[in-house]
Design an enzyme around this catalytic site. Structure first.
Site, PDB file in Angstrom:
ATOM      1  N   ASP A  99      -0.398   8.815   1.108  1.00 39.58           N
ATOM      2  CA  ASP A  99       0.988   8.500   1.259  1.00 39.58           C
ATOM      3  C   ASP A  99       1.162   7.856   2.435  1.00 39.58           C
ATOM      4  OD1 ASP A  99       1.917  10.225   3.216  1.00 39.58           O
ATOM      5  OD2 ASP A  99       3.027  10.653   1.201  1.00 39.58           O
ATOM      6  N   SER A 100       2.525   7.134   2.475  1.00 42.59           N
ATOM      7  CA  SER A 100       2.855   6.587   3.723  1.00 42.59           C
ATOM      8  C   SER A 100       2.818   6.911   5.041  1.00 42.59           C
ATOM      9  CB  SER A 100       4.248   5.783   3.672  1.00 42.59           C
ATOM     10  OG  SER A 100       4.618   5.055   2.916  1.00 42.59           O
TER      11      SER A 100
ATOM     12  N   HIS B   8       4.564  -1.932   2.206  1.00 45.86           N
ATOM     13  CA  HIS B   8       5.924  -2.023   2.382  1.00 45.86           C
ATOM     14  C   HIS B   8       6.564  -3.318   2.800  1.00 45.86           C
ATOM     15  CE1 HIS B   8       3.989   2.008   4.044  1.00 45.86           C
ATOM     16  NE2 HIS B   8       4.848   2.716   3.533  1.00 45.86           N
TER      17      HIS B   8
END
Length: 190
Positions: free
Chosen positions: A105-106, A62
């Site tokens: 995923d995140s 990120h």
């Protein structure tokens, strides 16, 4: 508007409308041609692959310039998962691939993604095993935080590799605390 302006502008309206129509027709032809090329490449890759590929997600990062610390601290950056696909190199040496992959995923939830990828490929060294490429991927993904509703994706694609092993990557653009993620994986061609 005064009468003089109407007398000057009014005769130009048909010419402007014709110009707009011609530009719209040219754009439509370009879109149709692009769609036909994409369709042909997808079909040929599916029907005549050079290899079967294994995908292993490697990195989710990120962008630290677009996220606050609170989000960074709670997001997952280890996209465990796997995938598979088929691929081929065309007569110009460019790579075409069809793939399906699932990864964490995140939010540490499973995210599937599948689609078609294309890369212009260069082999700049005397040793032709070293290669790098730049292109795009088009497909669809689905996420738990979107109730697994299919979402289309069109993203940049890049790679560096040696022989059958490639390190491929993309960047998902976004806004502050959303998107702006670098995602990379290993692709091994058999």
């Amino acid at each position: 508007m005064n009468r003089y302006c109407l007398h000057v502008i009014w005769p130009l309206v048909p010419a402007l409308m014709l110009s707009f129509s011609l530009q719209a027709a040219t754009l439509l032809q370009g879109v149709q041609s692009g769609w036909e090329t994409l369709n042909h490449n997808v079909q040929q890759t599916w029907q005549q692959p050079d290899s079967v590929d294994v995908y292993v997600p490697a990195i989710t990062w990120h962008n630290r310039w677009t996220y606050d610390e609170e989000h960074i601290d709670r997001y997952n950056e280890h996209p465990w998962g796997a995938g598979g696909g088929v691929s081929r190199y065309d007569e110009k040496g460019n790579w075409h691939g069809l793939y399906l992959m699932a990864f964490k995923d995140s939010f540490n939830k499973w995210e599937p993604i599948g689609g078609y990828g294309w890369e212009a490929t260069w082999r700049p060294l005397e040793n032709q095993s070293f290669h790098w490429g730049v292109g795009f991927t088009v497909g669809a993904t689905a996420r738990e935080n979107w109730n697994y509703f299919p979402v289309p994706v069109l993203l940049p694609l890049g790679s560096i590799g040696y022989g059958a092993l490639s390190f491929q990557m993309t960047y998902i653009p976004g806004t502050y605390n959303n998107g702006n993620v670098y995602f990379a994986w290993l692709r091994w061609a058999f």
